[in-house]
Design a protein around this motif. Structure first.
Motif, short mmCIF file in Angstrom:
data_model
loop_
_atom_site.label_atom_id
_atom_site.label_comp_id
_atom_site.label_asym_id
_atom_site.label_seq_id
_atom_site.Cartn_x
_atom_site.Cartn_y
_atom_site.Cartn_z
N ARG A 6 0.82 -1.19 0.00
CA ARG A 6 0.00 0.00 0.00
C ARG A 6 0.87 1.26 0.00
O ARG A 6 0.61 2.19 -0.76
CB ARG A 6 -0.94 -0.01 1.20
CG ARG A 6 -1.92 1.14 1.17
CD ARG A 6 -2.93 1.07 2.27
NE ARG A 6 -2.26 1.15 3.56
CZ ARG A 6 -2.76 0.70 4.69
NH1 ARG A 6 -3.91 0.12 4.72
NH2 ARG A 6 -2.09 0.82 5.82
N PHE A 9 2.45 1.57 -3.44
CA PHE A 9 1.47 2.03 -4.43
C PHE A 9 1.19 3.52 -4.28
O PHE A 9 1.16 4.26 -5.27
CB PHE A 9 0.16 1.23 -4.30
CG PHE A 9 -0.94 1.76 -5.16
CD1 PHE A 9 -0.94 1.53 -6.52
CD2 PHE A 9 -1.97 2.51 -4.61
CE1 PHE A 9 -1.96 2.04 -7.32
CE2 PHE A 9 -2.98 3.01 -5.39
CZ PHE A 9 -2.97 2.78 -6.75
N LEU A 10 0.96 3.98 -3.05
CA LEU A 10 0.69 5.39 -2.82
C LEU A 10 1.88 6.27 -3.20
O LEU A 10 1.71 7.37 -3.72
CB LEU A 10 0.27 5.63 -1.37
CG LEU A 10 -1.09 5.06 -1.00
CD1 LEU A 10 -1.36 5.26 0.49
CD2 LEU A 10 -2.19 5.67 -1.83
N THR A 11 3.08 5.78 -2.96
CA THR A 11 4.28 6.52 -3.35
C THR A 11 4.38 6.65 -4.86
O THR A 11 4.64 7.74 -5.40
CB THR A 11 5.54 5.84 -2.79
OG1 THR A 11 5.42 5.71 -1.37
CG2 THR A 11 6.80 6.61 -3.13
N LEU A 12 4.15 5.56 -5.57
CA LEU A 12 4.18 5.60 -7.03
C LEU A 12 3.07 6.49 -7.59
O LEU A 12 3.29 7.24 -8.55
CB LEU A 12 4.07 4.19 -7.61
CG LEU A 12 5.28 3.28 -7.40
CD1 LEU A 12 4.98 1.87 -7.88
CD2 LEU A 12 6.50 3.85 -8.09
N LEU A 13 1.90 6.44 -6.98
CA LEU A 13 0.80 7.30 -7.40
C LEU A 13 1.16 8.77 -7.19
O LEU A 13 0.91 9.61 -8.07
CB LEU A 13 -0.48 6.94 -6.63
CG LEU A 13 -1.72 7.74 -6.99
CD1 LEU A 13 -2.14 7.49 -8.43
CD2 LEU A 13 -2.85 7.41 -6.04
N ALA A 14 1.75 9.08 -6.06
CA ALA A 14 2.15 10.47 -5.79
C ALA A 14 3.19 10.95 -6.79
O ALA A 14 3.12 12.08 -7.29
CB ALA A 14 2.68 10.59 -4.37
N CYS A 16 3.59 9.86 -9.88
CA CYS A 16 2.92 10.06 -11.17
C CYS A 16 2.09 11.34 -11.17
O CYS A 16 2.12 12.09 -12.16
CB CYS A 16 2.01 8.87 -11.47
SG CYS A 16 2.90 7.36 -11.86
N LEU A 17 1.39 11.62 -10.08
CA LEU A 17 0.59 12.84 -10.01
C LEU A 17 1.47 14.09 -10.04
O LEU A 17 1.13 15.08 -10.70
CB LEU A 17 -0.29 12.84 -8.77
CG LEU A 17 -1.43 11.81 -8.77
CD1 LEU A 17 -2.16 11.84 -7.43
CD2 LEU A 17 -2.37 12.03 -9.92
N PHE A 56 -7.09 17.00 -12.76
CA PHE A 56 -7.39 16.34 -11.49
C PHE A 56 -8.85 16.57 -11.07
O PHE A 56 -9.49 15.66 -10.54
CB PHE A 56 -6.45 16.83 -10.38
CG PHE A 56 -5.01 16.43 -10.60
CD1 PHE A 56 -4.66 15.37 -11.41
CD2 PHE A 56 -4.00 17.13 -9.98
CE1 PHE A 56 -3.34 15.00 -11.62
CE2 PHE A 56 -2.68 16.78 -10.16
CZ PHE A 56 -2.34 15.71 -10.98
#
Length: 120
Positions: A6, A9-14, A16-17, A56
């Motif tokens: 988790r 995933f949140l690190t990769l999402l951040a 990318c954003l 966004f």
């Protein structure tokens, strides 16, 4: 282990954003209506925002609309589940009542005979 996935995933999402936001910093004008319709109606609502904010906001709006749509679509399933829970509780109460009623004699003669058997 799941916590690690988790966080990853949140690190990769951040990342990318942040990459999308930094690549789309140019200002754009968002209008409520097309320019021709603005002039015809006399209404002119517009706002200047960075492109990534518009992207966004579109994603968040889409998720919100989808959430509401699914909530309405699944209302019949929630109602059926509530009805089934209500019936199950009613049947459990009836079973308990029948268990307690089974132990008491239904007839006075049977009660007298049961009393003699217990005393004999």
């Amino acid at each position: 282990m799941l916590r690690l996935f988790r966080i990853l995933f949140l690190t990769l999402l951040a990342i990318c954003l942040i990459a999308v936001a930094s690549a789309n910093r140019q200002m754009i004008t968002l209008r409520a209506l097309p320019q021709e319709m603005d002039q015809f109606l006399g209404l002119s609502w517009s706002v200047e925002v960075p492109l990534f904010i518009a992207i966004f906001a579109g994603i968040v709006a889409g998720l919100g609309i989808g959430l509401v749509w699914e909530w309405f679509r699944e209302a019949k399933h929630r109602a059926a589940a509530a009805e089934n829970r209500r019936k199950a509780r009613q049947l459990e109460r009836e079973v308990e009542r029948l268990k307690t009623d089974k132990n008491t004699p239904e007839d006075e003669i049977l009660a007298i005979l049961d009393g003699k058997k217990a005393g004999a």
